[in-house]
Scaffold this motif. Structure first.
Motif, PDB file in Angstrom:
ATOM      1  N   ALA A 156       9.352 -27.020  -0.976  1.00 23.93           N
ATOM      2  CA  ALA A 156       9.774 -28.517  -0.903  1.00 23.93           C
ATOM      3  C   ALA A 156       9.786 -29.016   0.367  1.00 23.93           C
ATOM      4  O   ALA A 156      10.619 -29.904   0.738  1.00 23.93           O
ATOM      5  CB  ALA A 156      10.996 -29.068  -1.898  1.00 23.93           C
ATOM      6  N   GLU A 157       9.235 -28.311   1.490  1.00 27.52           N
ATOM      7  CA  GLU A 157       9.475 -28.738   2.829  1.00 27.52           C
ATOM      8  C   GLU A 157       7.940 -28.650   3.491  1.00 27.52           C
ATOM      9  O   GLU A 157       7.931 -29.407   4.106  1.00 27.52           O
ATOM     10  CB  GLU A 157      10.318 -27.509   3.468  1.00 27.52           C
ATOM     11  N   THR A 158       7.074 -27.648   3.383  1.00 21.80           N
ATOM     12  CA  THR A 158       5.924 -27.794   4.018  1.00 21.80           C
ATOM     13  C   THR A 158       4.904 -28.411   3.382  1.00 21.80           C
ATOM     14  O   THR A 158       4.440 -28.438   2.233  1.00 21.80           O
ATOM     15  CB  THR A 158       5.487 -26.120   4.014  1.00 21.80           C
ATOM     16  N   PRO A 159       4.169 -29.388   4.393  1.00 24.20           N
ATOM     17  CA  PRO A 159       3.027 -30.202   3.728  1.00 24.20           C
ATOM     18  C   PRO A 159       1.790 -29.427   3.141  1.00 24.20           C
ATOM     19  O   PRO A 159       1.581 -28.428   3.761  1.00 24.20           O
ATOM     20  CB  PRO A 159       2.701 -31.037   4.860  1.00 24.20           C
ATOM     21  N   ALA A 160       1.560 -29.638   1.907  1.00 20.37           N
ATOM     22  CA  ALA A 160       0.308 -28.935   1.446  1.00 20.37           C
ATOM     23  C   ALA A 160      -0.964 -29.911   2.013  1.00 20.37           C
ATOM     24  O   ALA A 160      -2.264 -29.549   2.072  1.00 20.37           O
ATOM     25  CB  ALA A 160       0.146 -28.932  -0.203  1.00 20.37           C
ATOM     26  N   PHE A 161      -0.675 -31.334   1.724  1.00 20.14           N
ATOM     27  CA  PHE A 161      -1.798 -32.321   2.097  1.00 20.14           C
ATOM     28  C   PHE A 161      -1.127 -33.599   2.267  1.00 20.14           C
ATOM     29  O   PHE A 161      -0.183 -34.021   1.713  1.00 20.14           O
ATOM     30  CB  PHE A 161      -2.952 -32.256   1.037  1.00 20.14           C
ATOM     31  N   ALA A 162      -1.762 -34.678   3.036  1.00 17.56           N
ATOM     32  CA  ALA A 162      -1.139 -35.879   3.068  1.00 17.56           C
ATOM     33  C   ALA A 162      -2.435 -36.900   3.587  1.00 17.56           C
ATOM     34  O   ALA A 162      -2.904 -36.521   4.515  1.00 17.56           O
ATOM     35  CB  ALA A 162      -0.073 -35.956   4.202  1.00 17.56           C
ATOM     36  N   SER A 163      -2.712 -37.778   2.859  1.00 22.85           N
ATOM     37  CA  SER A 163      -3.827 -38.612   2.944  1.00 22.85           C
ATOM     38  C   SER A 163      -3.338 -39.983   2.975  1.00 22.85           C
ATOM     39  O   SER A 163      -2.704 -40.547   2.088  1.00 22.85           O
ATOM     40  CB  SER A 163      -4.859 -38.525   2.021  1.00 22.85           C
ATOM     41  N   SER A 164      -3.779 -40.847   3.737  1.00 27.59           N
ATOM     42  CA  SER A 164      -3.365 -42.155   4.010  1.00 27.59           C
ATOM     43  C   SER A 164      -4.467 -42.957   4.633  1.00 27.59           C
ATOM     44  O   SER A 164      -4.872 -42.694   5.653  1.00 27.59           O
ATOM     45  CB  SER A 164      -2.056 -42.319   4.587  1.00 27.59           C
ATOM     46  N   ASP A 181      -8.556 -30.687  -5.141  1.00 26.83           N
ATOM     47  CA  ASP A 181      -9.626 -29.745  -5.831  1.00 26.83           C
ATOM     48  C   ASP A 181      -9.133 -28.308  -5.184  1.00 26.83           C
ATOM     49  O   ASP A 181      -9.298 -28.005  -3.991  1.00 26.83           O
ATOM     50  CB  ASP A 181     -10.831 -30.326  -5.543  1.00 26.83           C
ATOM     51  N   PRO A 182      -8.425 -27.435  -5.862  1.00 27.69           N
ATOM     52  CA  PRO A 182      -8.105 -25.994  -5.358  1.00 27.69           C
ATOM     53  C   PRO A 182      -9.221 -25.377  -4.836  1.00 27.69           C
ATOM     54  O   PRO A 182      -9.322 -24.485  -3.877  1.00 27.69           O
ATOM     55  CB  PRO A 182      -7.358 -25.354  -6.271  1.00 27.69           C
ATOM     56  N   ALA A 183     -10.651 -25.333  -5.600  1.00 31.64           N
ATOM     57  CA  ALA A 183     -11.664 -24.698  -5.247  1.00 31.64           C
ATOM     58  C   ALA A 183     -12.353 -24.977  -3.852  1.00 31.64           C
ATOM     59  O   ALA A 183     -12.898 -24.111  -3.116  1.00 31.64           O
ATOM     60  CB  ALA A 183     -12.738 -24.660  -6.295  1.00 31.64           C
ATOM     61  N   ALA A 184     -12.205 -26.316  -3.694  1.00 25.82           N
ATOM     62  CA  ALA A 184     -12.720 -26.965  -2.248  1.00 25.82           C
ATOM     63  C   ALA A 184     -11.727 -26.923  -1.354  1.00 25.82           C
ATOM     64  O   ALA A 184     -11.859 -27.437  -0.276  1.00 25.82           O
ATOM     65  CB  ALA A 184     -13.511 -28.017  -2.670  1.00 25.82           C
ATOM     66  N   ALA A 185     -10.445 -26.762  -1.678  1.00 29.76           N
ATOM     67  CA  ALA A 185      -9.279 -26.974  -0.708  1.00 29.76           C
ATOM     68  C   ALA A 185      -9.399 -28.221  -0.187  1.00 29.76           C
ATOM     69  O   ALA A 185      -9.154 -28.406   1.041  1.00 29.76           O
ATOM     70  CB  ALA A 185      -9.381 -25.910   0.166  1.00 29.76           C
ATOM     71  N   VAL A 201      -6.636 -29.197   2.396  1.00 30.47           N
ATOM     72  CA  VAL A 201      -5.345 -28.519   1.692  1.00 30.47           C
ATOM     73  C   VAL A 201      -4.920 -27.208   2.460  1.00 30.47           C
ATOM     74  O   VAL A 201      -5.515 -26.411   2.712  1.00 30.47           O
ATOM     75  CB  VAL A 201      -5.453 -28.451   0.460  1.00 30.47           C
ATOM     76  N   ASP A 202      -3.630 -27.301   3.008  1.00 31.87           N
ATOM     77  CA  ASP A 202      -3.198 -26.290   3.295  1.00 31.87           C
ATOM     78  C   ASP A 202      -2.116 -25.495   2.513  1.00 31.87           C
ATOM     79  O   ASP A 202      -0.869 -26.196   2.267  1.00 31.87           O
ATOM     80  CB  ASP A 202      -2.425 -26.409   4.844  1.00 31.87           C
ATOM     81  N   GLY A 203      -2.472 -24.548   1.967  1.00 32.77           N
ATOM     82  CA  GLY A 203      -1.561 -23.695   0.890  1.00 32.77           C
ATOM     83  C   GLY A 203      -1.846 -24.557  -0.520  1.00 32.77           C
ATOM     84  O   GLY A 203      -2.946 -24.949  -0.801  1.00 32.77           O
ATOM     85  N   GLU A 204      -0.755 -24.764  -1.328  1.00 30.92           N
ATOM     86  CA  GLU A 204      -0.861 -25.418  -2.611  1.00 30.92           C
ATOM     87  C   GLU A 204       0.248 -26.204  -2.935  1.00 30.92           C
ATOM     88  O   GLU A 204       1.351 -25.813  -2.682  1.00 30.92           O
ATOM     89  CB  GLU A 204      -1.143 -24.348  -3.592  1.00 30.92           C
ATOM     90  N   PRO A 205       0.018 -27.234  -3.569  1.00 27.50           N
ATOM     91  CA  PRO A 205       1.034 -28.273  -4.044  1.00 27.50           C
ATOM     92  C   PRO A 205       2.208 -27.367  -4.834  1.00 27.50           C
ATOM     93  O   PRO A 205       1.788 -26.595  -5.592  1.00 27.50           O
ATOM     94  CB  PRO A 205       0.366 -29.351  -4.571  1.00 27.50           C
ATOM     95  N   ALA A 206       3.314 -27.977  -4.888  1.00 28.70           N
ATOM     96  CA  ALA A 206       4.441 -27.677  -5.704  1.00 28.70           C
ATOM     97  C   ALA A 206       3.961 -27.778  -7.259  1.00 28.70           C
ATOM     98  O   ALA A 206       3.216 -28.518  -7.459  1.00 28.70           O
ATOM     99  CB  ALA A 206       5.774 -28.353  -5.292  1.00 28.70           C
ATOM    100  N   PHE A 207       4.447 -26.654  -7.895  1.00 32.19           N
ATOM    101  CA  PHE A 207       4.125 -26.659  -9.240  1.00 32.19           C
ATOM    102  C   PHE A 207       5.205 -26.238 -10.257  1.00 32.19           C
ATOM    103  O   PHE A 207       6.417 -26.444  -9.724  1.00 32.19           O
ATOM    104  CB  PHE A 207       3.331 -25.249  -9.573  1.00 32.19           C
ATOM    105  N   ASP A 208       4.889 -25.940 -11.405  1.00 28.39           N
ATOM    106  CA  ASP A 208       6.184 -26.044 -12.509  1.00 28.39           C
ATOM    107  C   ASP A 208       6.916 -27.416 -12.584  1.00 28.39           C
ATOM    108  O   ASP A 208       7.991 -27.238 -12.948  1.00 28.39           O
ATOM    109  CB  ASP A 208       6.972 -24.574 -12.251  1.00 28.39           C
TER     110      ASP A 208
END
Length: 275
Positions: A156-164, A181-185, A201-208
């Motif tokens: 909940a701190e490190t960005p996975a991606f940000a588009s604007s 798209d996790p396959a293409a990152a 994408v850097d890493g993966e988004p928060a889950f659960d």
């Protein structure tokens, strides 16, 4: 006669099989709110919109100031908001998005003045864990339409991606789709079926989501910031990355199967609900 009867029976069986396959719900459809109707709870002034996916993740929107209406939408009815519509997705502790899955959030929106739509927002107030955002600015000096799509990693701190990005403002309906798209990152934004943004994408988004903090609170939000109105219709979330052709299919209601079994084999959304 026997051969003809057998042929007819075979044709009917094939038609029934094809209809069953067409009408089967997409297993990756996690949330689908069509805004055709609501269940009112007048004691605490909320409107419950039922999830049409197999999961039953209903959305409970506050209507404290009588700010919500149903109005003609892009497909059938839509949610009309004259001030604020905010409320949780009722998961009852069930997982909505899990590690390793792709993600697509799609919605029809119309903002006739300054306003905001967050079709799916994950996190606590003022804390965007995962957020799809549509914002129409105030007309100073000129209004613009801002499209956003962002996610933090599971800390909940490190960005996975940000588009604007900013696009030309419109008073008409438009279709927004945010894809991870996790396959293409890649994280992508589509506007009216056209790709308008892609970021790595850097890493993966928060889950659960819906299971544990910090990414447990899931909500839907719309707000008018002035004299205009905000409309929301056909909100969908998938646990996979839809391709461009699939995103475009979401814009064609006649191409989508019914959400629940119906007597007619060829019944479609287009036949049931005309814009």
């Amino acid at each position: 006669p026997a051969a003809k009867a057998l042929a007819l029976a075979l044709a009917l069986a094939l038609a029934l099989c094809a209809a069953t396959i067409q009408a089967a719900p997409d297993p990756d459809l996690q949330i689908y709110v069509d805004f055709e109707s609501y269940e009112p709870f007048w004691d605490h002034r909320t409107w419950l919109f039922h999830d049409q996916s197999p999961n039953g993740f209903d959305v409970d929107l506050a209507n404290v100031g009588w700010d919500l209406e149903l109005a003609p939408g892009r497909v059938g009815q839509a949610l009309e908001c004259s001030w604020q519509a905010a409320g949780p997705v009722l998961t009852d502790g069930e997982p909505v998005y899990e590690r390793g899955e792709g993600l697509t959030i799609a919605v029809w929106a119309r903002l006739t003045g300054a306003g905001t739509v967050r079709p799916i927002h994950v996190g606590v107030p003022h804390r965007d864990i995962v957020a799809a955002r549509i914002v129409r600015s105030a007309p100073v000096p000129e209004p613009y339409l801002h499209l956003g799509w962002s996610a933090l990693q599971n800390d909940a701190e490190t960005p996975a991606f940000a588009s604007s990005l900013q696009v030309a403002v419109t008073d008409e309906w438009f279709h927004y789709a945010a894809v991870y798209d996790p396959a293409a990152a890649l994280a992508l934004i589509y506007l009216d079926g056209e790709e308008v943004s892609r970021v790595a994408v850097d890493g993966e988004p928060a889950f659960d989501w819906g299971v544990r903090p910090p990414a447990s609170d899931i909500s839907v939000f719309a707000m008018s910031h002035g004299d205009g109105l905000v409309y929301v219709d056909e909100l969908r979330m998938y646990s996979r990355a839809l391709g461009q052709a699939e995103v475009r299919d979401l814009m064609r209601p006649e191409a989508l199967p019914v959400a629940s079994p119906a007597p007619a084999l060829t019944t479609t959304w287009g036949a049931l609900r005309q814009p």
